[in-house]
Write an enzyme that holds these catalytic residues in place. Structure first.
Site: not given
Ligand code: GLN
Length: 487
Positions: A80, A155, A179
């Protein structure tokens, strides 16, 4: 050489690499090709680091020949883009960090690097991890590999979509209020938010520090344990990192749930939950019951409904403090036009942050301001304690709790962007777990409307092994983890 090389779990890749059926360079090339073919449609990657990946793969091949191997050596992973990577841009999908190249690795990245893992690139996300659909990325939205018209969740939408579309073997995401788990659910993969403090956040760009955790996003539960093993454990550079060494989580994967006490809290079913999602969760509980676990359907956690409103005080409050550092002076976006220092600072923040981040900063600043601090922030902290205690009491009677991960399956791109509250409600089942600092995993447990449904298993603090054990046993008894997206 096996032909569908980009369709592997960590443990499958390990076996092929160790048998020398394939080299890490071949594996990495196969994944890079897959990224080239699929990513123009899925858009999971913000940055692809092909050269670095091939260099790491060559080094891994040398290690494999030497027999200096750990479970991740030579395995292509996705990170990420809020995890600092030395020499590779780290953007948080924000204009504010465009062009920022960290001079250091996050601890998790450093650990994976030292074990010989290969990094394919950095994953798209909601800006600064604020959102539930990856539509808040300042660059572009990511598309769900199951249906390109739909969101991958957020996210960590980039990492979830990358794993679901076979654009990486596995990924690391971060979870402040769901997330990791919510995008895992929406993309039909496994995602674990570990106990708060189990994984170091050094080098994770901070959003809400009392909630942020890093965790694995993988094809199956075994991979989840392997990746957690690789990154968990004390780190003196994160003051919230727990002092003890982490156990070997693969030892929890016994396949046995006999005698285990499972609770299904009623606040997580019914109103607001898609009936087809609820049906899949009930069926999963019955499966565990048939495997010898005892299931109590009458559990109640009455403060559950306060978790979401409290989160939207605490998380923005912490975010307003954490994001105060972006002033355009030392790194990241910097307004260079005419004006005073103060004007430059204002313009930098005006132009560098997107609308959702600004909304959070304003909400948080308001909740912390004199006169409102007691009414909002302090009160939210007190309710957080009550929520935590309620979980603690429940875990005296149950080993794990079962809930849906997300109230719905993947929604359409654009469906919730106009209504922040609807978007926030996407995390109504995951947020309580962050509030209490507990481990929670999401794993596939069915299809509804042709799209994957995620089952959330919650454990007591440091019960990460138990959570993995139940998830693994369920996975062994079902076929859902073998479902594949079509993208
Ligand atoms: N969707 C939640 C939010 O927008 C959670 C985000 C996260 O876990 N990083 O804050």
């Amino acid at each position: 050489m096996p032909n569908n090389l980009h369709n592997l779990t960590i443990h499958e890749a390990r076996r092929l690499l160790d048998r020398r059926a394939v080299s890490s360079v071949e594996l990495t090339q196969a994944y890079l090709e897959r990224v080239q073919t699929v990513d123009p449609r899925v858009r999971a990657y913000v940055t692809v680091t092909a050269q670095q990946a091939l260099r790491q793969a060559r080094e891994a091949d040398v290690r494999i020949v030497r027999g200096d191997v750990s479970p991740l050596t030579g395995v292509p992973l996705h990170l990420k883009d809020n995890l600092c990577t030395k020499g590779v841009p780290t953007t948080c999908s924000s204009r504010m960090l465009e062009g920022f190249v960290p001079p250091y690795d996050a601890t998790v990245v450093e650990r994976l690097r030292s074990q010989g893992a290969v990094f394919l690139g950095k994953g798209n996300m909601d800006e600064f991890a604020m959102g539930s659909s990856t539509e808040n990325s300042a660059f572009f939205p990511t598309h769900n590999p199951w249906d390109l018209e739909r969101v991958p969740g957020g996210s960590s939408g980039g990492p979830a979509a990358a794993v679901a579309a076979d654009e990486a073997v596995a990924a690391l995401g971060s979870d402040t209020g769901g997330s990791i788990r919510q995008p895992a659910a929406l993309c039909g993969i496994v995602g674990l938010k570990p106990t708060y403090g189990l994984v170091s956040r050094y080098g994770l760009v901070a959003f809400a520090s009392s909630l942020d955790q890093i965790g694995p996003m993988t094809r199956d539960v075994t991979d989840c344990a392997l990746l957690l093993n690789a990154v968990a454990g004390h780190d003196s550079r994160d003051s919230t990192s727990l002092p003890h060494p982490a156990p070997d989580y693969t030892r929890a994967l016994t396949g046995d749930v006999r005698g285990l006490r499972v609770g299904v809290p009623k606040e997580y079913l019914g109103e607001g939950i898609d009936p087809d999602v609820e049906a899949a969760i009930r069926k999963a509980a019955q499966t565990l019951e048939a495997m010898g676990a005892s299931v109590d359907w009458e559990v109640s956690l009455p403060s559950t409904k306060y978790a979401l409103p409290c989160y939207y005080i605490i998380a923005p409050a912490e975010c307003s403090a954490n994001l105060a550092r972006y002033d355009g002076v030392k790194y990241g976006y910097s307004y260079q036009g005419p004006g005073t220092m103060w004007e430059a600072l204002e313009r930098t923040r005006q132009e560098g942050f997107g609308p959702e981040v600004k909304r959070r900063i304003m909400l948080g600043t308001y909740a912390l301001s004199a006169g409102y601090y007691d009414a909002y922030y302090l009160k939210a902290l007190k309710v957080r304690t009550i929520i935590t205690r309620e979980f603690q009491e429940a875990f005296q009677r149950y080993d794990v709790l079962l809930t849906p991960t997300s109230p719905t399956v993947a929604f359409r791109l654009g469906e919730k962007t106009a209504d922040p509250l609807q978007m926030y409600l996407s995390d109504v089942c995951t947020i309580p777990v962050n509030m209490a600092g507990l481990p929670g995993i999401s794993l596939p447990c069915g299809l509804a409307h042709g799209l994957p449904v995620g089952l959330q298993i919650i454990g007591p603090a440091l019960g990460d092994g138990t959570v993995l054990r139940v998830a693994h046993a369920y996975e062994q008894a079902t076929e859902w983890h073998k479902m594949r997206a079509k993208a």
